[in-house]
Motif scaffolding. Structure first.
Motif, PDB file in Angstrom:
ATOM      1  N   ILE A  67       0.845  -1.194   0.000  1.00 45.13           N
ATOM      2  CA  ILE A  67       0.000   0.000   0.000  1.00 45.13           C
ATOM      3  C   ILE A  67       0.875   1.237   0.000  1.00 45.13           C
ATOM      4  N   THR A  68       0.574   2.160  -0.882  1.00 44.48           N
ATOM      5  CA  THR A  68       1.367   3.383  -0.987  1.00 44.48           C
ATOM      6  C   THR A  68       0.482   4.527  -1.459  1.00 44.48           C
ATOM      7  N   THR A  69       1.010   5.725  -1.381  1.00 50.32           N
ATOM      8  CA  THR A  69       0.340   6.912  -1.921  1.00 50.32           C
ATOM      9  C   THR A  69       1.177   7.429  -3.078  1.00 50.32           C
ATOM     10  N   PHE A  70       0.538   7.616  -4.229  1.00 48.19           N
ATOM     11  CA  PHE A  70       1.266   8.050  -5.415  1.00 48.19           C
ATOM     12  C   PHE A  70       1.503   9.554  -5.415  1.00 48.19           C
ATOM     13  N   PRO A  71       2.580   9.990  -6.072  1.00 50.58           N
ATOM     14  CA  PRO A  71       2.751  11.439  -6.284  1.00 50.58           C
ATOM     15  C   PRO A  71       1.608  11.976  -7.126  1.00 50.58           C
ATOM     16  N   ALA A  72       1.328  13.257  -6.995  1.00 46.25           N
ATOM     17  CA  ALA A  72       0.246  13.869  -7.773  1.00 46.25           C
ATOM     18  C   ALA A  72       0.561  13.783  -9.263  1.00 46.25           C
ATOM     19  N   ALA A  73      -0.449  13.414 -10.051  1.00 53.94           N
ATOM     20  CA  ALA A  73      -0.335  13.387 -11.515  1.00 53.94           C
ATOM     21  C   ALA A  73      -1.033  14.618 -12.081  1.00 53.94           C
ATOM     22  N   ILE A  74      -0.632  15.020 -13.279  1.00 55.10           N
ATOM     23  CA  ILE A  74      -1.218  16.177 -13.943  1.00 55.10           C
ATOM     24  C   ILE A  74      -2.351  15.708 -14.851  1.00 55.10           C
ATOM     25  N   ALA A  75      -3.509  16.338 -14.723  1.00 54.56           N
ATOM     26  CA  ALA A  75      -4.673  15.943 -15.520  1.00 54.56           C
ATOM     27  C   ALA A  75      -4.355  15.993 -17.008  1.00 54.56           C
ATOM     28  N   GLY A  76      -4.691  14.918 -17.724  1.00 56.94           N
ATOM     29  CA  GLY A  76      -4.504  14.855 -19.162  1.00 56.94           C
ATOM     30  C   GLY A  76      -3.099  14.511 -19.610  1.00 56.94           C
ATOM     31  N   LYS A  77      -2.159  14.391 -18.683  1.00 56.79           N
ATOM     32  CA  LYS A  77      -0.782  14.078 -19.041  1.00 56.79           C
ATOM     33  C   LYS A  77      -0.485  12.624 -18.713  1.00 56.79           C
ATOM     34  N   PRO A  78       0.077  11.854 -19.657  1.00 55.43           N
ATOM     35  CA  PRO A  78       0.372  10.444 -19.385  1.00 55.43           C
ATOM     36  C   PRO A  78       1.344  10.293 -18.215  1.00 55.43           C
ATOM     37  N   PHE A  79       1.132   9.259 -17.420  1.00 56.85           N
ATOM     38  CA  PHE A  79       2.049   8.974 -16.322  1.00 56.85           C
ATOM     39  C   PHE A  79       2.190   7.472 -16.159  1.00 56.85           C
ATOM     40  N   GLU A  80       3.223   7.074 -15.431  1.00 57.83           N
ATOM     41  CA  GLU A  80       3.449   5.669 -15.144  1.00 57.83           C
ATOM     42  C   GLU A  80       2.778   5.304 -13.831  1.00 57.83           C
TER      43      GLU A  80
END
Length: 206
Positions: A78-91
């Motif tokens: 269980i982890t918390t992911f870094p914030a992603a940017i809306a509409g931008k691809p991420f891993e």
């Protein structure tokens, strides 16, 4: 009881019972030599001791003084992911143990700021992606949330480490800002029922 430098019979033996479901019921006694607790779900990766109490009263850690078994639970941590940017691809990266190419994930709406609402992992709704999951690029083909189940849209992980300690899904996009949950299942099609899976197919909430 979690086996983190701990032995059966200690006062803290029952301290990790909140990590498991299905233990607060009487066992099904098949005969004088066998007991069964059906539908037990362990919620976190790790190695656990099964501590048994044979007393008339089983309320304190000291009562659970017999080690009956050791269970190794595999899957993502269980982890918390870094914030992603809306509409931008991420891993989408998961780390853990025993991870495989047959594992699947779903991205669903998380709770509101007040803690209510959202889709719970382990429910039928968790098998469907949130509508705001825009797409994942698979070669020249792009699929979006709503065009199939999460397992069909996101598919297998793009990368699985040879040691089974990391999985990566490439090219994930989320259309709008918000809080989301990632639900994991250890086999295709298991997302609808992962709350009832064993260590090779349980569901973990992020």
């Amino acid at each position: 009881s979690g086996a983190s430098e701990q032995e059966c019979g200690w006062s803290a033996t029952t301290s990790n019972r909140d990590l498991a479901e299905g233990l607060d019921v009487d066992p099904n006694i098949v005969n004088s030599t066998e007991q069964t607790w059906p539908d037990v779900v362990i919620k976190a990766v790790g190695c656990y001791l099964v501590c048994w109490c044979g007393h008339e009263t089983c309320t304190h850690g000291e009562h659970f003084n017999i080690q009956a078994a050791r269970i190794n639970i595999t899957g993502p941590k269980i982890t918390t992911f870094p914030a992603a940017i809306a509409g931008k691809p991420f891993e989408l990266v998961l780390v853990g143990t025993g991870l495989r190419s047959s594992d699947r994930v779903s991205i669903v709406h998380g709770p509101n700021p007040d803690g209510d609402g959202g889709v719970e992992c382990g429910t039928p709704a968790a098998s469907m992606l949130a509508s705001t999951v825009l797409a994942i690029s698979r070669g020249t083909k792009t699929l979006a949330g709503g065009s199939g189940t999460a397992a069909e849209v996101l598919g297998p992980p793009s990368v699985v480490d040879v040691d089974g300690d990391k999985q990566i899904w490439n090219g994930v996009k989320i259309r709008w800002r918000g809080l989301y949950r990632v639900c994991w299942a250890g086999a295709p099609g298991a997302l609808e029922h992962c709350a009832h899976k064993n260590s090779s197919g349980h569901c973990v909430e992020y």
